[in-house]
Design a protein around this motif. Structure first.
Motif, short mmCIF file in Angstrom:
data_model
loop_
_atom_site.label_atom_id
_atom_site.label_comp_id
_atom_site.label_asym_id
_atom_site.label_seq_id
_atom_site.Cartn_x
_atom_site.Cartn_y
_atom_site.Cartn_z
N GLY A 1 37.73 42.31 32.70
CA GLY A 1 36.38 42.30 33.24
C GLY A 1 36.18 40.99 34.00
N TYR A 2 34.95 40.48 34.01
CA TYR A 2 34.67 39.31 34.82
C TYR A 2 34.66 37.99 34.07
N ASP A 3 34.55 38.04 32.76
CA ASP A 3 34.48 36.78 32.04
C ASP A 3 35.01 36.93 30.63
N VAL A 4 35.00 35.83 29.92
CA VAL A 4 35.47 35.80 28.54
C VAL A 4 34.51 34.90 27.77
N ALA A 5 34.24 35.24 26.52
CA ALA A 5 33.39 34.41 25.66
C ALA A 5 34.29 33.64 24.71
N THR A 6 34.12 32.33 24.66
CA THR A 6 34.93 31.49 23.76
C THR A 6 34.02 30.63 22.90
N ALA A 7 34.52 30.30 21.72
CA ALA A 7 33.81 29.42 20.80
C ALA A 7 34.72 28.25 20.49
N PRO A 8 34.16 27.06 20.28
CA PRO A 8 34.99 25.91 19.96
C PRO A 8 35.66 26.05 18.59
N ALA A 9 36.77 25.35 18.41
CA ALA A 9 37.45 25.36 17.11
C ALA A 9 36.47 24.91 16.04
N GLY A 10 36.60 25.50 14.88
CA GLY A 10 35.67 25.16 13.81
C GLY A 10 36.10 25.76 12.49
N THR A 11 35.13 26.14 11.70
CA THR A 11 35.39 26.64 10.35
C THR A 11 35.57 28.15 10.30
N GLY A 12 35.41 28.81 11.43
CA GLY A 12 35.49 30.26 11.44
C GLY A 12 34.14 30.92 11.28
N SER A 13 33.07 30.13 11.32
CA SER A 13 31.73 30.70 11.15
C SER A 13 31.23 31.39 12.41
N ALA A 14 31.80 31.05 13.59
CA ALA A 14 31.40 31.72 14.82
C ALA A 14 31.98 33.14 14.80
N GLN A 15 31.15 34.12 15.09
CA GLN A 15 31.58 35.51 15.08
C GLN A 15 31.14 36.21 16.35
N TYR A 16 31.98 37.14 16.79
CA TYR A 16 31.64 37.98 17.94
C TYR A 16 31.85 39.42 17.50
N ASN A 17 30.83 40.25 17.65
CA ASN A 17 30.90 41.63 17.18
C ASN A 17 30.81 42.60 18.34
N TRP A 18 31.73 43.56 18.36
CA TRP A 18 31.72 44.65 19.32
C TRP A 18 31.28 45.88 18.57
N GLN A 19 30.17 46.47 18.98
CA GLN A 19 29.61 47.62 18.27
C GLN A 19 29.93 48.88 19.07
N LEU A 20 30.90 49.64 18.59
CA LEU A 20 31.37 50.82 19.31
C LEU A 20 30.49 52.03 19.04
N ASN A 21 30.24 52.80 20.08
CA ASN A 21 29.55 54.07 19.93
C ASN A 21 30.63 55.14 19.86
#
Length: 197
Positions: free
Chosen positions: A119-139
């Motif tokens: 696609g056109y972009d990517v979402a990134t989170a800085p290194a950390g404790t693993g508390s950052a989450q990204y959820n893909w909700q499929l239909n």
């Protein structure tokens, strides 16, 4: 030749990059393929008279396709049209980080580009404790077994052990980015075995 090379449409909701469909041509100028912004490819074949004999629509990543075939009488009139359709049980569900209505994030995420992003972009989170989450909700269109894949680009400094949790009707399965994968531009890998949706 003066063939159209691309069509640029306005950006999708929440995006800043335009949606571009690209076209390739045979040497005689007939359309060979069109590829939309999400890598869905439409390919064409013709007979010597320029009549379309084959049209194949292929899903992003090549997971499934649909082909229409034409046959013609010597007069040029259409004789027969056949279609293989999408194989039964071969539903394809695709969600990208830019699908604002089908994603949710927790923590600090930055939108940008990376080598091989889909696609056109990517979402990134800085290194950390693993508390950052990204959820893909499929239909999911119907109950059944689905092969689940995740595609992520090459990002400098990215975690090598990020977890992916696939939640399905029978429970949940966890896999990590550092496990074996198949390469394709970025990384497209099975995120799990078959799961029932």
């Amino acid at each position: 030749m003066g063939n159209l090379q691309e069509v640029s449409a306005p950006p999708s909701d929440g995006q800043s990059v335009r949606n571009v469909t690209r076209y390739d041509y045979y040497d005689n100028g007939w359309t060979k393929t069109s590829t939309d912004p999400w890598d869905i490819v439409n390919s064409f074949d013709y007979n010597d008279n320029g009549q379309q004999t084959k049209n194949t629509l292929t899903a992003a990543g090549g997971s499934t396709s649909r082909t229409i075939l034409w046959e013609y009488f010597l007069s040029g009139n259409e004789k027969r049209r056949t279609e293989d359709g999408i194989p039964v049980g071969k539903d394809v569900v695709l969600v990208d980080n830019s699908d604002a209505h089908n994603t949710a994030s927790q923590g600090t995420w930055t939108v940008g580009t990376a080598t091989g992003n889909y696609g056109y972009d990517v979402a990134t989170a800085p290194a950390g404790t693993g508390s950052a989450q990204y959820n893909w909700q499929l239909n999911i269109p119907r109950a059944g077994n689905y092969d689940v894949f995740v595609y992520y680009p090459q990002v400098t400094g990215a975690a090598t052990d990020a977890k992916f949790t696939i939640t399905y009707s029978g429970g949940a399965s966890v896999t990590k980015t550092g496990e074996p994968r198949r390469e394709r531009r970025g990384r497209r890998r099975p995120a799990s075995d078959r799961r029932t949706g």
